[in-house]
Design an enzyme around this catalytic site. Structure first.
Site, PDB file in Angstrom:
ATOM      1  N   CYS A  65      14.912 -73.515 -68.446  1.00  4.36           N
ATOM      2  CA  CYS A  65      13.767 -73.370 -67.547  1.00  4.36           C
ATOM      3  C   CYS A  65      13.687 -71.987 -66.911  1.00  4.36           C
ATOM      4  O   CYS A  65      12.881 -71.772 -66.015  1.00  4.36           O
ATOM      5  CB  CYS A  65      13.830 -74.450 -66.473  1.00  4.36           C
ATOM      6  SG  CYS A  65      15.383 -74.464 -65.567  1.00  4.36           S
ATOM      7  N   LEU A  66      14.510 -71.032 -67.340  1.00  3.22           N
ATOM      8  CA  LEU A  66      14.498 -69.698 -66.736  1.00  3.22           C
ATOM      9  C   LEU A  66      13.364 -68.846 -67.298  1.00  3.22           C
ATOM     10  O   LEU A  66      12.890 -69.079 -68.413  1.00  3.22           O
ATOM     11  CB  LEU A  66      15.828 -68.977 -66.978  1.00  3.22           C
ATOM     12  CG  LEU A  66      17.094 -69.641 -66.446  1.00  3.22           C
ATOM     13  CD1 LEU A  66      18.276 -68.692 -66.603  1.00  3.22           C
ATOM     14  CD2 LEU A  66      16.956 -70.066 -64.998  1.00  3.22           C
ATOM     15  N   CYS A  67      13.017 -67.813 -66.549  1.00  6.73           N
ATOM     16  CA  CYS A  67      11.927 -66.927 -66.961  1.00  6.73           C
ATOM     17  C   CYS A  67      12.463 -65.777 -67.800  1.00  6.73           C
ATOM     18  O   CYS A  67      12.208 -64.613 -67.502  1.00  6.73           O
ATOM     19  CB  CYS A  67      11.222 -66.377 -65.731  1.00  6.73           C
ATOM     20  SG  CYS A  67      10.747 -67.665 -64.593  1.00  6.73           S
ATOM     21  N   THR A  68      13.231 -66.082 -68.817  1.00  5.64           N
ATOM     22  CA  THR A  68      13.731 -65.061 -69.728  1.00  5.64           C
ATOM     23  C   THR A  68      13.952 -65.678 -71.098  1.00  5.64           C
ATOM     24  O   THR A  68      14.448 -66.810 -71.194  1.00  5.64           O
ATOM     25  CB  THR A  68      15.050 -64.420 -69.224  1.00  5.64           C
ATOM     26  OG1 THR A  68      15.690 -63.761 -70.328  1.00  5.64           O
ATOM     27  CG2 THR A  68      16.006 -65.454 -68.668  1.00  5.64           C
TER      28      THR A  68
ATOM     29  N   LEU B 213      17.931 -67.396 -60.488  1.00  2.06           N
ATOM     30  CA  LEU B 213      16.675 -68.128 -60.282  1.00  2.06           C
ATOM     31  C   LEU B 213      16.733 -69.230 -59.218  1.00  2.06           C
ATOM     32  O   LEU B 213      15.729 -69.861 -58.934  1.00  2.06           O
ATOM     33  CB  LEU B 213      16.107 -68.709 -61.590  1.00  2.06           C
ATOM     34  CG  LEU B 213      15.038 -67.805 -62.230  1.00  2.06           C
ATOM     35  CD1 LEU B 213      15.660 -66.590 -62.874  1.00  2.06           C
ATOM     36  CD2 LEU B 213      14.219 -68.559 -63.225  1.00  2.06           C
TER      37      LEU B 213
END
Ligand SMILES: *Cc1c(COP(=O)(O)O)cnc(C)c1O
Length: 393
Positions: free
Chosen positions: A324-327, A365
């Site tokens: 679910c991370l933005c990377t 995060l």
């Protein structure tokens, strides 16, 4: 592998679950095949959960410690520092003082400078420092996935430099320590490494109370890998150790003992199709299981063994399993064949007991940390609850 389905209603995802029986089985296999003078040490950095450390206390002979934090955690768990082997290329003065003051069983000196610092601090304290010379051997064993020896490294004396040891007063050299590499699945290569270490010990000539042979026992993390024949390695070690009956031989293992006992459970949040690929997005990710994501030194992305616990019978499909991370680094598996997941399904990543919780950027995060549970005698216990970022303030 444990079928966690009957416990799912008790678990909060994302979480780690550890099967005590698996740890016991591995300990037994080792103990059954090792002679008395081989002492089995557990490497705390693989998994430092306090509850696990306490449970392991009567099962291992000592600990491999890499920092003052691990040192304190181990003391908190009830271990005696006399059973510690403290190693690391960047020990601070405070850490060396802590080790000497507490009578740490073995403090590894990793260079001439390191040895001089240990000697100076021991003199200042007026106490004996029990030192092992950690050596970076000249011989390279190729089959280690992660190598700490046979090349220029920050770990240990270059074997060639051993001739120039200074006279010491308060630092007492009690042993030799070689940790040449790890994640080796080849019993013959591990055996060769062991034989090299005992050859080196002979060459040193001085009386050695302790020879720490490292470990390096690997885990078959990836699909298609065969498990290590640990019995064969133990038998080879037995053969060598029998030639040193008066010497304490230390075998220090982390991942081999604990990785296969731990599984990482996360829940599917979304399924997204993009340009012909199916992305399964879960509530966990690389911030909680960096080893599975392959960001701990893996060069070619290989998938861990992953199951769909909720829907094991659904039709197989190929998916990209992402966190679910933005990377885009947050990818747990690529082109993974899995019984078709649906939102809400719980997925289970095997071999996650080591370097999952301890090595991951847990605060990245600001999601809560994963909970940890232990399954022991049919009972599941929460052994560390998930914490939110604000609770670390
Ligand atoms: C990390 C470490 C270990 C344990 O390594 P594993 O691969 O988990 O078995 C053992 N000894 C030393 C000195 C270490 O730094």
């Amino acid at each position: 592998m444990t079928d966690w389905r009957e416990y799912l209603h008790l678990l909060q995802t994302p979480c780690y679950v550890y099967a005590w029986a698996e740890i016991l089985a591995r300990l037994k296999l080792l103990k059954d095949n090792l002679p008395e003078n081989v002492h089995l040490y557990y490497a705390v950095k693989a998994n430092s959960n306090l509850h696990l450390l306490k449970a392991l206390k009567d099962k291992v002979d000592g600990l491999d410690i890499s920092s003052d934090g691990e040192f304190e955690q181990a003391v908190l768990a009830g271990y005696a520092p006399q059973t510690f082997s403290f190693a690391g290329p960047g020990k601070t003065d405070a850490e060396i003082e802590l080790a000497i003051n507490s009578g740490c069983g073995s403090l590894s000196a990793e260079s001439l400078d390191d040895l001089a610092r240990i000697e100076n601090i021991a003199q200042k304290l007026g106490k004996t420092a029990y030192v092992s010379l950690r050596v970076n051997p000249a011989d390279l064993v190729e089959k280690f996935a992660l190598k700490m020896g046979g090349k220029p490294t920050q770990f240990g004396f270059d074997e060639e430099d051993l001739a120039g040891l200074p006279k010491l007063k308060q630092a007492q050299i009690i042993g030799l320590h070689v940790y040449a590499g790890t994640q080796c699945l080849d019993a013959a290569a591990l055996t060769e490494n062991l034989q090299n270490i005992f050859k080196l010990a002979k060459k040193i000539g001085a009386p050695l109370r302790q020879i720490n042979v490292g470990g390096g026992f690997g885990v078959d993390y990836h699909i298609g890998q065969e498990p290590l024949d640990a019995v064969a390695v133990c038998q080879a070690l037995r053969k060598e150790a029998q030639k040193w009956p008066q010497t304490k031989i230390v075998l220090e293992l982390g991942r081999y003992l604990i990785a296969p006992a731990g599984e990482y459970l996360c829940r599917v949040i979304n399924i997204k199709k993009s340009r012909g690929k199916t992305f399964v997005i879960v509530d966990g990710g690389m911030h909680q299981n960096i080893s599975a994501a392959g960001n701990l030194g893996q060069i070619i992305k290989k998938n861990y063994k992953i199951r769909n616990l909720t829907n094991p019978e659904s039709e197989k499909c190929k998916v990209e399993l992402v966190g679910c991370l933005c990377t885009p680094l947050d990818t747990l598996a690529v082109n993974l064949e899995l019984p078709a997941p649906r939102p809400g399904d719980v997925l289970c990543v095997a071999n996650s007991g080591a370097y999952g919780y301890t090595a991951s950027p847990l605060l990245f995060l600001g999601h809560p940390t994963p909970s940890e549970y232990l399954l022991q005698d049919g009972k599941i216990t929460l052994i560390r609850r998930g914490r939110r970022l604000v609770e670390f303030n």
